[in-house]
Design a protein around this motif. Sequence first.
Motif: not given
Length: 397
Positions: A160-169, A263-267, A271-277
């Motif tokens: 849910a963090v990725g969907r809100q913050e990282i368009p590539a997600h 293609s990108r882990f951060d916004n 915000v920074l994503l890791t793991g499966d996210a």
Amino acid sequence: MDRTILDGTILDAVVVGGGPAGATAATDLARLGRRVVLLDRAGRIKPCGGAIPPRLIRDFAIPDDLLVAKIRSARMVSPRDRAVDMPVGEGFVGMVDRGPFDEWLRVRAALAGAGRVTGTYLRLTRAGDGPVTVHYRDAAGAEGALRARLVIGADGANSAVGRQEIPAHARMRQVFAYHEIVRTPPSGAFEGARCDVYYQGVLSPDFYAWIFPHGDTLSIGTGSARKGFSLRGAVGRLRAATGLEHGETVRREGAPLPLKPLSRFDNGRDVLLTGDAAGLVAPASGEGIYYAMFGGRLAAEAAHAFLATGDARALAQARRRFLKAHGRVFWILRMMQTVWYRNDALRERFVSICRDPDVQSLTWDAYMNKELVRAKPAAHARIFFKDLAHLFRWVSP
């Protein structure tokens, strides 16, 4: 936990998701002296075969009593039910039960100094250039909030963090995995030190199925990205074929697995994503625990650099360092899945290749140590030409 954490204090970081990636990031940040809270929802157990290589056990100091089994061989089963055994050789592959294993990692984070909050993530909000606010709902249904300079999203492939913050997600490709935890039969028909992997289209048209021992239970599962394919039906067929259809089912679990790092882990901000996210699951094998924990460690180091300097460009180092370490392996595995998993004729040839001593040696070396073996160029060359021979049917499977 310390109530002052919930009373408006601005934290250094909130980690959303308490699996291996999130718990590792929280542990490492706490050990670096950062004020961090781990937000995780209750009762979450990810469907997972539970294999962890020696590299993980060493690098992350996993105690022996968390291992429910020690695997010393794998059996690859072809569409024609031809079996190829691949002994590990020296050492073993550890097996863990994700329920106790993940909780142990979360407890370790708390012992390192991270705060723990049990709740369901809702959303992020911001007021101007100030800290980000993480909104969540606790077990009683009340809404709470945590303010922090940084949020690490470790909340799974459907983040849910990725969907809100990282368009590539939104464009993340996924395999859906499903397994059933079954009591190990008392007959001794199943080898407690061997993993069985089934490359059969009837059990998965584009991935594989498995039976992995967990001591007094077995993980019986499969995965596929093909819409409409019945994962439950496939697991039922596998259980029937192996005499496990009447075994006691302890629980059933399903979840998506990403197929490629984002293609990108951060916004570029907070915000920074890791793991499966972030997509840190190995193609072809679906292995994720090691890569999640390694990614969590890199996320913590990138976060620490960002918090020290205020420069959001530091967040990008998490992706850059992960791909430097494992990008080549991921590319090879993705090509392998694309080539060999397309149909049963190719799967038959793939399993046949696994009989080769060079293939077995290099496969286990790479898996156990999480790096390509560069000291054996002749073996790599032999495997390349053998792969070509099987692919173009110059040899019989």
